[in-house]
Write an enzyme that holds these catalytic residues in place. Structure first.
Site, PDB file in Angstrom:
ATOM      1  N   GLU A   1       9.813   3.354  -4.827  1.00  0.00           N
ATOM      2  CA  GLU A   1       9.507   2.630  -3.577  1.00  0.00           C
ATOM      3  C   GLU A   1       8.937   3.587  -2.542  1.00  0.00           C
ATOM      4  OE1 GLU A   1       9.786   1.736   0.358  1.00  0.00           O
ATOM      5  OE2 GLU A   1      11.286   3.057  -0.445  1.00  0.00           O
TER       6      GLU A   1
ATOM      7  N   GLY B   1       5.043   4.265  -2.543  1.00  0.00           N
ATOM      8  CA  GLY B   1       4.216   3.251  -1.886  1.00  0.00           C
ATOM      9  C   GLY B   1       4.360   3.326  -0.371  1.00  0.00           C
ATOM     10  N   GLU B   2       5.584   3.524   0.077  1.00  0.00           N
ATOM     11  CA  GLU B   2       5.873   3.631   1.515  1.00  0.00           C
ATOM     12  C   GLU B   2       5.090   4.796   2.128  1.00  0.00           C
ATOM     13  OE1 GLU B   2      10.080   3.676   2.297  1.00  0.00           O
ATOM     14  OE2 GLU B   2       9.844   4.582   4.263  1.00  0.00           O
ATOM     15  N   ARG B   3       5.040   5.891   1.409  1.00  0.00           N
ATOM     16  CA  ARG B   3       4.340   7.076   1.934  1.00  0.00           C
ATOM     17  C   ARG B   3       2.834   6.854   2.015  1.00  0.00           C
ATOM     18  NH1 ARG B   3       8.503  11.029  -1.377  1.00  0.00           N
ATOM     19  NH2 ARG B   3      10.159  10.788   0.173  1.00  0.00           N
TER      20      ARG B   3
END
Ligand SMILES: Cc1cc2nc3c(=O)[nH]c(=O)nc-3n(C[C@H](O)[C@H](O)[C@H](O)COP(=O)(O)OP(=O)(O)OC[C@H]3O[C@@H](n4cnc5c(N)ncnc54)[C@H](O)[C@@H]3O)c2cc1C
Length: 394
Positions: free
Chosen positions: A253, A256-258
């Site tokens: 997760e 993708g967040e980064r």
């Protein structure tokens, strides 16, 4: 082109990056039109009040909360680049806290439900989240464990057909408004990285306590919560993904967040750059616009080079990610570099504005305060450097 033609530099070339199609550009325009018309006018107000929950159903209605999710769940079925477009265009709100609250919902808390969730979980959580009817948050960080995710203490203990959860989470974006949390827990403290499990926890369950709203340097339009979990009982069906695989799920997760964070940083840096360029062309000192001072020109040249470098790294990395690779090293580089240069650009823009840059009225100081978070959230600079360094076997 004939050999005799005079070649002129093409500074205003409008060619879009190869990862984007005409459809992405149409999406970009429609998101921007919405953001400028319906969100940006409230930026000042929401700094004081935090943004209202009604933004979620409105964005759900427009399809912006499910751009990359399948149509079967109410999404738009778009590719990964649509998520980048959203992150970039949201910066036109001039409201970093709002952008973060939305990004947590669309690109941090819901992707694990889409990838790891059961069909029942998708129906109960993903579908209403895409409609904006349920608001999501993500709980990783704890009062005693942030960078060191493996040191978290929140425990989920199996008891009959249920799990009982005890612990605390802090700095949780959307924590006060959320209907549910994707919660990282330890189910087997003896099992190392194989002892973590994710849960989908309804925030109105007995024992879920929203302690206090935390006061922050920036991102004032977002709500940030300290949460406690005291004997919270959830059924086995609340396990998200595999029991014992939560650490790996959350590391996925975070990639993708980064990427999304990096895209937002570059777009925000470009926006404050553009605004400052106009200011420098209008502001006079010693008989000429400050933009005509070589020192100012060089500052813009430095900033533009950094922004463009970060953008190219982001897009190339996103292209690899979207094509099925898992380029953790480059994602870490993109996140590190974009966060850093965005803060540097915002700082330089304050300097170019002079005293005006320090004044709330011009909004540049807020950009700096909001962007400063990116060097800390979703993995600090130092953690990114560790990931990159270790990827070389060091
Ligand atoms: C406004 C805001 C919103 C947030 N939203 C969320 C959210 O929605 N959900 C969530 O789970 N979390 C959220 N966070 C938490 C955020 O991800 C953490 O703050 C971040 O990961 C850093 O953890 P920490 O604050 O515990 O710092 P620490 O881990 O205590 O780090 C302190 C310092 O030590 C350094 N350090 C730590 N380990 C190393 C190492 N191995 N090598 C070198 N240096 C190291 C760090 O880089 C940092 O400089 C949010 C934070 C903020 C401020």
């Amino acid at each position: 082109m004939a050999a005799t033609d005079v070649l002129k530099p093409d500074h205003a070339g409008a060619r879009r990056h190869f990862i984007f199609t005409e459809e992405h550009e149409q999406l970009r325009e429609s998101i921007r039109a919405f953001v400028v018309k319906e969100l940006a006018p409230h930026a000042e107000e929401w700094e004081e009040t935090t943004f209202p929950d009604r933004v979620f159903p409105r964005m759900g209605e427009l399809g912006f909360l499910g751009l990359t999710y399948p149509e079967a769940y109410g999404g738009q079925g778009g590719d990964y680049y649509c998520a980048l477009v959203l992150a970039e265009e949201m910066t036109h709100s001039d409201c970093g806290g709002l952008n973060m609250g939305i990004a947590v919902h669309t690109d941090m808390a819901t992707p694990p439900i889409h990838l790891f969730g059961t069909e029942a979980q998708k129906q109960s959580y993903l579908v209403p989240a895409i409609r904006g009817e349920k608001i999501a948050c993500l709980g990783i960080t704890e009062p005693d464990a942030g960078s060191d995710v493996a040191a978290i203490k929140t425990r989920a203990v199996r008891a009959g057909g249920e799990y009982v959860i005890n612990g605390a989470k802090t700095y949780i974006t959307n924590g006060h408004r959320a209907d549910f949390i994707v919660l990282v827990t330890k189910t087997d403290p003896e099992a190392g990285y194989d002892g973590f499990t994710l849960f989908l926890v309804d925030m109105d369950l007995p024992g879920v306590i929203r302690e206090k709203k935390l006061q922050k340097l920036g991102m004032h339009a977002s709500d940030t919560a300290l949460l406690a979990f005291q004997d919270v009982r959830v059924p086995e069906s609340a396990v998200l993904g595999q029991v014992g695989k939560g650490f790996y799920h959350v590391m996925w997760e975070l990639q993708g967040e980064r990427m999304i964070g990096a895209a937002g940083c570059v777009a925000a840096a470009q926006r404050v750059f553009d605004r400052t360029l106009r200011y420098a062309q209008e502001r006079h000192a010693f008989g000429r616009p400050i933009s005509k001072l070589q020192v100012t020109r060089h500052k813009f040249a430095e900033m533009a080079t950094k922004i463009e470098t970060a953008r190219q790294l982001n897009y190339t990395t996103a292209w690899r990610f979207a094509n099925g690779e898992y380029p953790v090293r480059e994602i870490s580089m993109a996140k590190l570099y974009a966060s850093r240069i965005a803060v540097e650009v915002a700082d330089e823009c304050i300097q170019i504005h002079g005293g005006a840059g320090y004044m709330k009225e011009y909004g540049v100081e807020r950009v700096w305060r909001d962007l400063r978070l990116n060097r800390i959230g979703a993995g600090t600079d130092e953690v990114m450097l560790e990931v990159i360094g270790k990827s070389y076997g060091l």
